[in-house]
Design a protein around this motif. Sequence first.
Motif, PDB file in Angstrom:
ATOM      1  N   VAL A 185       0.842  -1.186   0.000  1.00 24.59           N
ATOM      2  CA  VAL A 185       0.000   0.000   0.000  1.00 24.59           C
ATOM      3  C   VAL A 185       0.878   1.238   0.000  1.00 24.59           C
ATOM      4  N   ASP A 186       0.608   2.155  -0.921  1.00 26.02           N
ATOM      5  CA  ASP A 186       1.445   3.338  -1.073  1.00 26.02           C
ATOM      6  C   ASP A 186       1.096   4.370   0.001  1.00 26.02           C
ATOM      7  N   ASP A 187       1.748   4.241   1.153  1.00 28.69           N
ATOM      8  CA  ASP A 187       1.487   5.140   2.278  1.00 28.69           C
ATOM      9  C   ASP A 187       2.732   5.956   2.621  1.00 28.69           C
ATOM     10  N   GLN A 188       3.635   6.075   1.634  1.00 34.45           N
ATOM     11  CA  GLN A 188       4.898   6.810   1.790  1.00 34.45           C
ATOM     12  C   GLN A 188       5.813   6.164   2.832  1.00 34.45           C
ATOM     13  N   SER A 189       5.612   4.873   3.021  1.00 35.38           N
ATOM     14  CA  SER A 189       6.456   4.130   3.954  1.00 35.38           C
ATOM     15  C   SER A 189       7.748   3.711   3.251  1.00 35.38           C
ATOM     16  N   ASN A 190       8.779   3.529   4.021  1.00 36.58           N
ATOM     17  CA  ASN A 190      10.044   3.044   3.467  1.00 36.58           C
ATOM     18  C   ASN A 190      10.142   1.518   3.515  1.00 36.58           C
ATOM     19  N   ASN A 191       9.094   0.859   4.010  1.00 36.18           N
ATOM     20  CA  ASN A 191       9.147  -0.587   4.213  1.00 36.18           C
ATOM     21  C   ASN A 191       8.411  -1.367   3.131  1.00 36.18           C
ATOM     22  N   LEU A 192       8.020  -0.697   2.040  1.00 36.49           N
ATOM     23  CA  LEU A 192       7.306  -1.381   0.977  1.00 36.49           C
ATOM     24  C   LEU A 192       8.229  -2.388   0.298  1.00 36.49           C
ATOM     25  N   GLY A 193       7.687  -3.551   0.006  1.00 38.48           N
ATOM     26  CA  GLY A 193       8.502  -4.570  -0.636  1.00 38.48           C
ATOM     27  C   GLY A 193       7.968  -5.962  -0.358  1.00 38.48           C
ATOM     28  N   TYR A 194       8.856  -6.945  -0.345  1.00 40.05           N
ATOM     29  CA  TYR A 194       8.456  -8.344  -0.203  1.00 40.05           C
ATOM     30  C   TYR A 194       9.262  -9.044   0.885  1.00 40.05           C
ATOM     31  N   LEU A 195       8.559  -9.816   1.678  1.00 41.84           N
ATOM     32  CA  LEU A 195       9.179 -10.741   2.616  1.00 41.84           C
ATOM     33  C   LEU A 195       8.969 -12.139   2.062  1.00 41.84           C
ATOM     34  N   ILE A 196      10.067 -12.824   1.756  1.00 39.03           N
ATOM     35  CA  ILE A 196      10.005 -14.168   1.196  1.00 39.03           C
ATOM     36  C   ILE A 196      10.499 -15.144   2.255  1.00 39.03           C
ATOM     37  N   ARG A 197       9.605 -15.996   2.707  1.00 35.61           N
ATOM     38  CA  ARG A 197       9.948 -17.013   3.711  1.00 35.61           C
ATOM     39  C   ARG A 197      10.168 -18.341   2.990  1.00 35.61           C
ATOM     40  N   ILE A 198      11.321 -18.944   3.232  1.00 36.42           N
ATOM     41  CA  ILE A 198      11.641 -20.208   2.574  1.00 36.42           C
ATOM     42  C   ILE A 198      11.770 -21.298   3.619  1.00 36.42           C
ATOM     43  N   GLU A 199      10.943 -22.302   3.471  1.00 39.76           N
ATOM     44  CA  GLU A 199      10.982 -23.448   4.379  1.00 39.76           C
ATOM     45  C   GLU A 199      12.335 -24.142   4.228  1.00 39.76           C
ATOM     46  N   LYS A 200      13.018 -24.366   5.332  1.00 43.94           N
ATOM     47  CA  LYS A 200      14.360 -24.948   5.264  1.00 43.94           C
ATOM     48  C   LYS A 200      14.442 -26.233   6.068  1.00 43.94           C
ATOM     49  N   ARG A 201      15.414 -27.039   5.709  1.00 45.02           N
ATOM     50  CA  ARG A 201      15.701 -28.225   6.498  1.00 45.02           C
ATOM     51  C   ARG A 201      16.366 -27.775   7.797  1.00 45.02           C
ATOM     52  N   GLN A 202      15.771 -28.148   8.921  1.00 46.93           N
ATOM     53  CA  GLN A 202      16.188 -27.594  10.205  1.00 46.93           C
ATOM     54  C   GLN A 202      17.631 -27.941  10.560  1.00 46.93           C
ATOM     55  N   MET A 203      18.152 -29.042  10.055  1.00 48.31           N
ATOM     56  CA  MET A 203      19.500 -29.465  10.417  1.00 48.31           C
ATOM     57  C   MET A 203      20.574 -28.782   9.570  1.00 48.31           C
ATOM     58  N   MET A 204      20.147 -28.008   8.546  1.00 50.50           N
ATOM     59  CA  MET A 204      21.129 -27.443   7.631  1.00 50.50           C
ATOM     60  C   MET A 204      21.391 -25.980   7.943  1.00 50.50           C
ATOM     61  N   ASP A 205      22.637 -25.577   7.810  1.00 45.37           N
ATOM     62  CA  ASP A 205      23.042 -24.194   8.028  1.00 45.37           C
ATOM     63  C   ASP A 205      23.073 -23.487   6.673  1.00 45.37           C
ATOM     64  N   GLY A 206      21.975 -22.845   6.309  1.00 48.02           N
ATOM     65  CA  GLY A 206      21.858 -22.193   5.017  1.00 48.02           C
ATOM     66  C   GLY A 206      20.832 -22.886   4.140  1.00 48.02           C
ATOM     67  N   LEU A 207      20.805 -22.494   2.889  1.00 47.06           N
ATOM     68  CA  LEU A 207      19.862 -23.061   1.927  1.00 47.06           C
ATOM     69  C   LEU A 207      20.537 -24.191   1.176  1.00 47.06           C
ATOM     70  N   GLY A 208      19.987 -25.394   1.305  1.00 49.21           N
ATOM     71  CA  GLY A 208      20.589 -26.560   0.676  1.00 49.21           C
ATOM     72  C   GLY A 208      20.215 -26.678  -0.790  1.00 49.21           C
ATOM     73  N   ILE A 209      21.066 -27.355  -1.537  1.00 49.19           N
ATOM     74  CA  ILE A 209      20.813 -27.526  -2.967  1.00 49.19           C
ATOM     75  C   ILE A 209      19.495 -28.261  -3.211  1.00 49.19           C
ATOM     76  N   LEU A 210      19.103 -29.143  -2.296  1.00 48.83           N
ATOM     77  CA  LEU A 210      17.853 -29.879  -2.461  1.00 48.83           C
ATOM     78  C   LEU A 210      16.634 -29.081  -1.994  1.00 48.83           C
TER      79      LEU A 210
END
Length: 250
Positions: free
Chosen positions: A81-106
Motif C-alpha cells: 500500500v502506497d502510504d509513503q512508507s520506506n518498508n514497501l517490498g516483499y518478505l520471502i519465507r523459505i521453508e528450510k531443512r532444520q538441520m542445515m546451516d543455510g539453503l541446501g541444494i535440495l
Amino acid sequence: MIIISQTIKLPLEICKGSYKDRINLAKELNSKFFDEINKKFTQKTITFDMFEKTLKNSTPTNVNITVKPFDKKGGVTCLCVDDQSNNLGYLIRIEKRQMMDGLGILDTEIALHETMHYFLNLTNPKHNARALKMFYSKTLDKTEKFYRDNLYTRNEFNKENTQKALSEFLKQLNTEEQIDFLQSSRYRLIEEYNAYDEGYKYLDKIQDSHPELICEKIYAREKEDFHFPEIVEIITDKLKEIFANRHNLK
C-alpha cells in the motif's frame, strides 16, 4: 481507493500484455534467477544472504526484498500500500531443512517455488489490489478457511462434491464478495500450479548441474495431487453463472 505502490511492481514498459504473457514473463525472470543462483552452489549450501542478493540483482527494477528461513510453510508477503512508507517490498519465507546451516541444494524446489510467486506478484499488481480489498472488507476472513479446506487441498477430489460445497458456501456471501473470492481463488490456484511446476523443473535441473553435490537424485512434490486445472474449471464455470445471472437482472 487502494493504490499499489510503484516500488513493488514492474514498470509497464517491461510488464505488459495478457495474463498469459505476464505468467510467461514471470517464468523468464525465474529462469534467469535460477541461472544465477545455480552458479553459487559450489558446495551443498549457500547463505540466505547470498540468495537474497542474487534475487535482488535478478529483478529488473529496484525492489525491497527480505529473504528469511522459516521452519514452517514458506510464502511471499507483499507490503504494497502506497502510504509513503520506506518498508514497501516483499518478505520471502523459505521453508528450510532444520538441520542445515543455510539453503541446501535440495531446497531448490521450495526456493524456486517461492521466487515464482514473487515474480508473479511483480507482474500482476491487480491481484495484490484484490487481495487487499478482500482483507480490508473482511472477505478474506470469511473465505480463507473454505479456500484451504476445499480448493487448495490434497484431499481426494470429487467434482460433484466440490461443485456442491462451493455453491453452498457462496450463499453466505453477497454478489461482490462472491466475485472477488472466485476471481482471487482462480488466480491463486493457477499461480500455485505454475509455482509447483517451476519448483519441480529447477530441482531436477540443479541436480543434473551438480551431481557431485548429491548422493541420490530426488524428485519434487507432484502438482497433480492438488487437481488445480479441475478446480479452476469449476470456479470459472461458477463465475460465468454469476455474471450471467447479474446480466439477466438488469
